[in-house]
Design a protein around this motif. Structure first.
Motif, short mmCIF file in Angstrom:
data_model
loop_
_atom_site.label_atom_id
_atom_site.label_comp_id
_atom_site.label_asym_id
_atom_site.label_seq_id
_atom_site.Cartn_x
_atom_site.Cartn_y
_atom_site.Cartn_z
N VAL A 71 -2.59 9.52 -10.45
CA VAL A 71 -1.69 8.42 -10.09
C VAL A 71 -2.47 7.12 -10.13
O VAL A 71 -3.58 7.03 -9.59
CB VAL A 71 -1.09 8.62 -8.68
N SER A 72 -1.92 6.12 -10.79
CA SER A 72 -2.52 4.78 -10.80
C SER A 72 -1.74 3.88 -9.85
O SER A 72 -0.50 3.85 -9.91
CB SER A 72 -2.50 4.18 -12.21
N ILE A 73 -2.44 3.17 -8.99
CA ILE A 73 -1.78 2.22 -8.10
C ILE A 73 -2.40 0.85 -8.29
O ILE A 73 -3.56 0.72 -8.70
CB ILE A 73 -1.89 2.65 -6.61
N ASP A 74 -1.63 -0.18 -8.01
CA ASP A 74 -2.15 -1.54 -7.97
C ASP A 74 -2.52 -1.85 -6.53
O ASP A 74 -1.67 -1.76 -5.64
CB ASP A 74 -1.12 -2.54 -8.49
N TRP A 131 -8.02 -10.65 -5.42
CA TRP A 131 -8.23 -9.82 -6.60
C TRP A 131 -7.35 -8.58 -6.50
O TRP A 131 -7.18 -8.00 -5.42
CB TRP A 131 -9.69 -9.41 -6.71
N LEU A 132 -6.82 -8.18 -7.63
CA LEU A 132 -5.96 -6.99 -7.73
C LEU A 132 -6.62 -5.99 -8.67
O LEU A 132 -7.14 -6.36 -9.72
CB LEU A 132 -4.59 -7.38 -8.27
N ILE A 141 0.85 -1.20 0.00
CA ILE A 141 0.00 0.00 0.00
C ILE A 141 0.88 1.24 0.00
O ILE A 141 1.68 1.43 0.93
CB ILE A 141 -0.90 0.08 1.25
N PRO A 142 0.77 2.12 -1.00
CA PRO A 142 1.52 3.38 -0.94
C PRO A 142 1.00 4.24 0.21
O PRO A 142 -0.21 4.47 0.32
CB PRO A 142 1.25 4.04 -2.29
N GLY A 143 1.88 4.70 1.06
CA GLY A 143 1.46 5.48 2.21
C GLY A 143 0.68 6.72 1.83
O GLY A 143 -0.29 7.09 2.52
N TYR A 144 1.06 7.37 0.71
CA TYR A 144 0.39 8.62 0.32
C TYR A 144 -1.05 8.40 -0.12
O TYR A 144 -1.84 9.34 -0.18
CB TYR A 144 1.17 9.32 -0.79
N ALA A 162 -7.57 -6.38 -12.54
CA ALA A 162 -6.38 -6.96 -13.16
C ALA A 162 -6.30 -8.47 -13.06
O ALA A 162 -5.54 -9.10 -13.80
CB ALA A 162 -5.13 -6.34 -12.51
N GLY A 163 -7.06 -9.08 -12.15
CA GLY A 163 -7.00 -10.52 -11.98
C GLY A 163 -6.71 -10.87 -10.53
O GLY A 163 -6.76 -10.01 -9.64
#
Length: 209
Positions: free
Chosen positions: A197-200, A175-176, A141-144, A156-157
């Motif tokens: 910003v795109s995050i997974d 699931w992602l 998890i990105p902190g921001y 995404a699968g």
């Protein structure tokens, strides 16, 4: 964090010194032993003391983390590393990766996509909030992004859950989702309004907005 902008290097080479090329090779060969997974490897880099981490170059971080992994899995001892010479018989049972097999092993990679066991909770276009959670171990998890609302851009699968996989708790695949967050929501009204910003994000990182 106050480190300033990223200065992109024009026509940047893959390696800036010959030892970096060797560092990559040694790390990949040790990973081929199968004693740890990619998530444990990442976690060993994260666990460097911040003063050490930020003072180290990219491949210095890799090598320092690799030393930790080799000691943890009884491949070498601290005395071996200090002297640069093995002080006892090898504890590694798996035969070394032969040069002629390297290309095939790298091409095979380490696929982490898994078959779905449950339906996806979210679909493209759904508004979600990144949960404000603070796991004690490894997390992607990105902190921001914590606490902010975004929109699911892509389902995404199903993939191995890194937070558990890094600590030997099993793959526990989830699931992602690719989630898009607005730049001004992240950095305030004075930031560039065109940024996003795109995050997974794994499913357990998210909640309905």
């Amino acid at each position: 964090m106050g480190f300033g902008p990223i200065a992109a290097e024009q026509d940047e080479p893959y390696f800036h010194a010959s030892w970096e090329e060797r560092a990559l090779g040694v790390t990949l060969c040790c990973g081929a032993l199968g004693l740890w997974n990619i998530d444990e490897s990442r976690h060993s880099r994260e666990n460097l003391h911040p003063a050490d981490y930020y003072a180290s170059s990219y491949y210095e971080i890799w090598i320092k983390a690799l030393e930790t992994l080799l000691i943890r899995h009884d491949c070498v001892t601290l005395d071996d590393l200090k002297s640069g010479i093995s002080q006892s018989a090898s504890r590694i049972e798996k035969p070394p990766l032969k040069p002629e097999n390297v290309a095939a092993v790298i091409a095979a990679g380490g696929p982490c996509e898994r078959a779905a066991q449950t339906p996806a909770r979210y679909e493209a276009g759904t508004k979600v909030r990144v949960r404000n959670i603070h796991p004690s171990g490894h997390t992607r998890i990105p902190g921001y992004a914590k606490g902010h609302i975004g929109v699911v851009e892509e389902v995404a699968g199903v993939f191995v859950f890194p937070d558990d996989n890094a600590h030997g708790k099993g793959e526990n695949a989830q699931w992602l989702y690719r989630v898009v967050l607005n730049g001004q929501d992240l950095w305030g009204a004075g930031s560039d309004p065109t940024l996003s910003v795109s995050i997974d994000a794994w499913e357990s990182y998210l909640e309905p907005a």
